[in-house]
Design an enzyme around this catalytic site. Structure first.
Site, PDB file in Angstrom:
ATOM      1  CB  THR A   1      52.408  35.951  49.027  1.00 12.06           C
ATOM      2  OG1 THR A   1      51.364  36.837  48.603  1.00 12.06           O
ATOM      3  CG2 THR A   1      52.519  36.034  50.540  1.00 12.06           C
TER       4      THR A   1
ATOM      5  CG  ASN B   1      47.470  39.532  49.035  1.00 13.74           C
ATOM      6  OD1 ASN B   1      47.238  40.045  50.119  1.00 13.74           O
ATOM      7  ND2 ASN B   1      46.525  39.255  48.155  1.00 13.74           N
TER       8      ASN B   1
ATOM      9  CG  ASP C   1      47.839  30.936  42.207  1.00 17.02           C
ATOM     10  OD1 ASP C   1      48.384  32.055  42.137  1.00 17.02           O
ATOM     11  OD2 ASP C   1      46.983  30.560  41.389  1.00 17.02           O
TER      12      ASP C   1
ATOM     13  N   GLY D   1      40.612  41.722  48.716  1.00 12.73           N
ATOM     14  CA  GLY D   1      40.065  41.103  47.503  1.00 12.73           C
ATOM     15  C   GLY D   1      38.537  41.114  47.459  1.00 12.73           C
ATOM     16  CE1 TYR D   2      36.723  39.763  42.460  1.00 14.39           C
ATOM     17  CE2 TYR D   2      38.674  38.527  43.152  1.00 14.39           C
ATOM     18  CZ  TYR D   2      37.986  39.240  42.189  1.00 14.39           C
ATOM     19  OH  TYR D   2      38.550  39.444  40.947  1.00 14.39           O
TER      20      TYR D   2
ATOM     21  NE  ARG E   1      45.519  32.774  51.694  1.00 17.11           N
ATOM     22  CZ  ARG E   1      44.501  33.538  51.232  1.00 17.11           C
ATOM     23  NH1 ARG E   1      43.668  34.128  52.061  1.00 17.11           N
ATOM     24  NH2 ARG E   1      44.332  33.695  49.937  1.00 17.11           N
TER      25      ARG E   1
HETATM   26  P1  ITT Z   1      50.749  36.708  45.241  1.00 21.59           P
HETATM   27  O1  ITT Z   1      50.631  36.070  43.867  1.00 21.59           O
HETATM   28  O2  ITT Z   1      51.939  37.597  45.367  1.00 21.59           O
HETATM   29  O3  ITT Z   1      50.622  35.697  46.352  1.00 21.59           O
HETATM   30  P2  ITT Z   1      48.132  37.781  44.591  1.00 21.59           P
HETATM   31  O4  ITT Z   1      47.146  38.651  45.312  1.00 21.59           O
HETATM   32  O5  ITT Z   1      48.440  38.153  43.156  1.00 21.59           O
HETATM   33  O6  ITT Z   1      49.484  37.711  45.450  1.00 21.59           O
HETATM   34  P3  ITT Z   1      46.981  35.342  43.585  1.00 21.59           P
HETATM   35  O7  ITT Z   1      47.715  35.407  42.289  1.00 21.59           O
HETATM   36  O8  ITT Z   1      46.872  34.014  44.278  1.00 21.59           O
HETATM   37  O9  ITT Z   1      47.632  36.302  44.676  1.00 21.59           O
HETATM   38  O10 ITT Z   1      45.554  35.988  43.349  1.00 21.59           O
HETATM   39  C1  ITT Z   1      44.545  35.672  44.188  1.00 21.59           C
HETATM   40  C2  ITT Z   1      43.447  36.706  44.084  1.00 21.59           C
HETATM   41  O11 ITT Z   1      42.213  36.047  44.430  1.00 21.59           O
HETATM   42  C3  ITT Z   1      43.634  37.810  45.115  1.00 21.59           C
HETATM   43  O12 ITT Z   1      44.396  38.905  44.648  1.00 21.59           O
HETATM   44  C4  ITT Z   1      42.181  38.184  45.416  1.00 21.59           C
HETATM   45  O13 ITT Z   1      41.664  39.027  44.403  1.00 21.59           O
HETATM   46  C5  ITT Z   1      41.480  36.827  45.329  1.00 21.59           C
HETATM   47  N1  ITT Z   1      41.531  36.165  46.654  1.00 21.59           N
HETATM   48  C6  ITT Z   1      42.311  35.115  47.023  1.00 21.59           C
HETATM   49  N2  ITT Z   1      42.137  34.823  48.316  1.00 21.59           N
HETATM   50  C7  ITT Z   1      41.244  35.716  48.779  1.00 21.59           C
HETATM   51  C8  ITT Z   1      40.674  35.953  50.041  1.00 21.59           C
HETATM   52  O14 ITT Z   1      41.013  35.229  51.121  1.00 21.59           O
HETATM   53  N3  ITT Z   1      39.803  36.940  50.163  1.00 21.59           N
HETATM   54  C9  ITT Z   1      39.458  37.685  49.095  1.00 21.59           C
HETATM   55  N4  ITT Z   1      39.958  37.564  47.872  1.00 21.59           N
HETATM   56  C10 ITT Z   1      40.855  36.577  47.707  1.00 21.59           C
END
Ligand code: ITT
Length: 199
Positions: free
Chosen positions: A8, A10, A70, A154-155, A182
């Protein structure tokens, strides 16, 4: 000890996965720690499809087993949106987390509260020789029309976690890492992860 690459980009996910997997005898590395920088088009319309894609590409590029997550936010009044597109949910491609939250709140204005929602997470572990495990988790709650708390990403600041009266961003790390989508996905995978670590 076996090494496991966290597939990831992130930083919030990396921090959480490392904390949740404390206690599993695995050396966890981020792509940055091995100077690996990949850009992946998440072309699948399913969480598992994208998690598999990310895990497989990172495993093949590094020669290491890789664990991908994801995840997304599903708001029931919006028919499950932003869902698998949570990270790209804005007309502005350069939007940051706060702008995505504001866009979501804007779209929810026309709907009556409560705005029930859930976070979901699909996890896939891939070794260069094939898939090792997959697992799913969710966390229920509701979206609120104000930003509360500074933790997480994120949110998190607009997601009130069911049964806590706190947003994800108000929960201390230890509590988010007990209750989150998660945490639930990784907890369900613990027996398989332990077995993988000890093979
Ligand atoms: P990777 O693909 O590199 O892992 P990403 O942030 O793009 O990073 P995703 O494609 O899985 O990951 O997108 C998930 C999105 O959903 C993330 O960017 C947030 O906006 C939201 N999200 C997922 N888990 C979250 C959490 O624990 N708290 C808040 N928002 C979350």
């Amino acid at each position: 000890m076996k090494t496991l690459l966290l597939a990831t980009t992130n930083p919030g996910k990396i921090q959480e996965i490392k904390a949740i997997l404390t206690g599993i005898p695995l050396r966890l590395l981020s792509p940055a720690e091995i100077d690996l920088r990949l850009t992946i088009d998440e072309i699948s319309s399913s969480y598992f499809g994208n998690a598999q894609l990310k895990a497989q590409i990172y495993a093949n590029a590094s020669g290491l087993p890789a664990l991908a997550d994801d995840s997304g936010l599903e708001v029931f009044a919006l028919g499950g949106k932003p869902g698998v597109h949570s990270h790209r949910y804005s007309p502005n491609a350069a939007a940051d987390d706060r702008e995505r939250c504001l866009y979501l709140l804007d779209n929810l204005k026309a709907h009556p509260q409560p705005w029930e929602a859930r976070f979901v997470c699909a996890v896939v572990l891939y070794s260069p020789s094939g898939e090792v495990l997959r697992s799913f988790g969710e966390c229920r709650g509701e979206i609120i029309p104000e930003f509360r708390g500074e933790n997480g990403f994120g949110y998190d600041p607009i997601f009130l976690v069911a049964g806590t009266n706190k947003t994800m961003a108000e929960l201390p790390d230890e509590q988010k890492n007990q209750l989150s989508h998660r945490a639930n996905a990784l907890r369900a995978a613990m027996p398989a992860l332990r077995e993988f670590a000890c093979q």
